[in-house]
Design a protein around this motif. Structure first.
Motif, PDB file in Angstrom:
ATOM      1  N   GLU A 143       2.455   2.442  -7.286  1.00  0.00           N
ATOM      2  CA  GLU A 143       3.494   2.094  -6.735  1.00  0.00           C
ATOM      3  C   GLU A 143       4.088   1.697  -5.784  1.00  0.00           C
ATOM      4  OE1 GLU A 143       6.779   2.631  -8.628  1.00  0.00           O
ATOM      5  OE2 GLU A 143       5.310   2.735 -10.278  1.00  0.00           O
ATOM      6  N   HIS A 144       2.844   2.047  -4.685  1.00  0.00           N
ATOM      7  CA  HIS A 144       3.402   1.732  -3.167  1.00  0.00           C
ATOM      8  C   HIS A 144       4.797   1.711  -2.485  1.00  0.00           C
ATOM      9  CE1 HIS A 144      -0.081  -1.403  -4.607  1.00  0.00           C
ATOM     10  NE2 HIS A 144      -0.017  -0.304  -3.778  1.00  0.00           N
ATOM     11  N   GLN A 184       1.092  -1.333   0.390  1.00  0.00           N
ATOM     12  CA  GLN A 184      -0.149   0.161   0.082  1.00  0.00           C
ATOM     13  C   GLN A 184       0.732   1.272   0.146  1.00  0.00           C
ATOM     14  OE1 GLN A 184      -3.245   0.463   3.422  1.00  0.00           O
ATOM     15  NE2 GLN A 184      -2.912  -1.785   3.236  1.00  0.00           N
ATOM     16  N   ASN A 185       0.378   2.059  -0.260  1.00  0.00           N
ATOM     17  CA  ASN A 185       0.872   3.451  -0.358  1.00  0.00           C
ATOM     18  C   ASN A 185       0.874   4.360   0.877  1.00  0.00           C
ATOM     19  OD1 ASN A 185       1.020   4.371  -2.687  1.00  0.00           O
ATOM     20  ND2 ASN A 185      -0.537   4.578  -3.371  1.00  0.00           N
ATOM     21  N   ASN A 242      -5.027   3.296   1.383  1.00  0.00           N
ATOM     22  CA  ASN A 242      -3.750   3.793   1.918  1.00  0.00           C
ATOM     23  C   ASN A 242      -3.644   3.640   3.349  1.00  0.00           C
ATOM     24  OD1 ASN A 242      -3.181   5.157  -0.532  1.00  0.00           O
ATOM     25  ND2 ASN A 242      -4.891   6.934  -0.202  1.00  0.00           N
ATOM     26  N   PHE A 278      -0.644  11.346  -5.984  1.00  0.00           N
ATOM     27  CA  PHE A 278       0.155   9.733  -5.252  1.00  0.00           C
ATOM     28  C   PHE A 278      -0.440   9.005  -5.041  1.00  0.00           C
ATOM     29  CE2 PHE A 278       3.952  12.806  -5.987  1.00  0.00           C
ATOM     30  CZ  PHE A 278       4.564  12.532  -6.672  1.00  0.00           C
TER      31      PHE A 278
END
Ligand code: S3P
Length: 190
Positions: free
Chosen positions: A86-87, A16-17, A111, A81
């Motif tokens: 992209e994580h 996850q981000n 997130n 973002f």
């Protein structure tokens, strides 16, 4: 030998981000960088990204275009973002919770948001140059601002880590422990 040692260092992936939030001077950028180096994940500082895209320091954006314009850019950047797969680990500016929309983004289950808690007095000792922080004018107003934002940090965050008395290394270890425990930071196999 050194190369072999480096090759055997575990590499991690984020699924996850991860957003680091908290008042100015909480250590968000340093902690994100430390975790990135230690776990071989990518990190990004939202304010640095904004500064590069705008071609001027945050203090100049405030001076020339005002806080509201900065907040607009901040929301757009956060959204970009947060939408990315992209994580990576992202440190946010201390005022990210000033907008309800940003809190919604941070609370999105896609997130994971970590609140690095600090108080204004500790922050003042950590910040080497307050001229780079347009909203850290004096200690009295910073104390009030920090207290008034606390409920918003708590609302936006999945977890809070109290950084009082802790250095960057100790805080980063607590964040890493939490992310591993939640299954968000996983060691790459094979
Ligand atoms: C702000 C914090 C700053 C920066 C801007 C506004 C705030 O980031 O985004 O000066 O409102 O608290 P840091 O928390 O990295 O200092």
């Amino acid at each position: 030998m050194a190369l072999m040692e480096r090759e055997s260092a575990p590499i991690y992936d984020l699924n996850q981000n991860v957003f680091l939030i908290g008042f100015m001077g909480a250590g968000k950028s340093s902690v994100a960088r430390k975790i990135a180096r230690e776990c071989h994940v990518a990190s990004l500082d939202l304010d640095t990204f904004i500064e590069r895209r705008c071609g001027m320091p945050i203090s100049e954006i405030f001076e020339k275009h005002g806080e509201e314009k900065f907040r607009e850019i901040e929301t757009l950047t956060l959204q970009t973002f947060a939408d990315s797969d992209e994580h990576i680990i992202i440190s946010c500016g201390g005022g990210i919770v000033c907008r309800e929309r940003n809190i919604e983004i941070l609370k999105n289950t896609k997130n994971y948001t970590v609140h690095l808690k600090t108080d204004a007095d500790t922050a003042a000792r950590r910040i080497s140059d307050i001229s780079t922080r347009p909203l850290f004018n004096d200690l009295e107003s910073a104390r009030a601002r920090c207290l008034s934002r606390m409920p918003a940090y708590e609302e936006a965050a999945d977890v809070t880590i109290d950084t009082k008395g802790l250095g960057v290394y100790a805080v980063s270890q607590q964040v890493i422990y939490q992310l591993k425990g939640e299954g968000i930071l996983c060691q790459r196999r094979g």
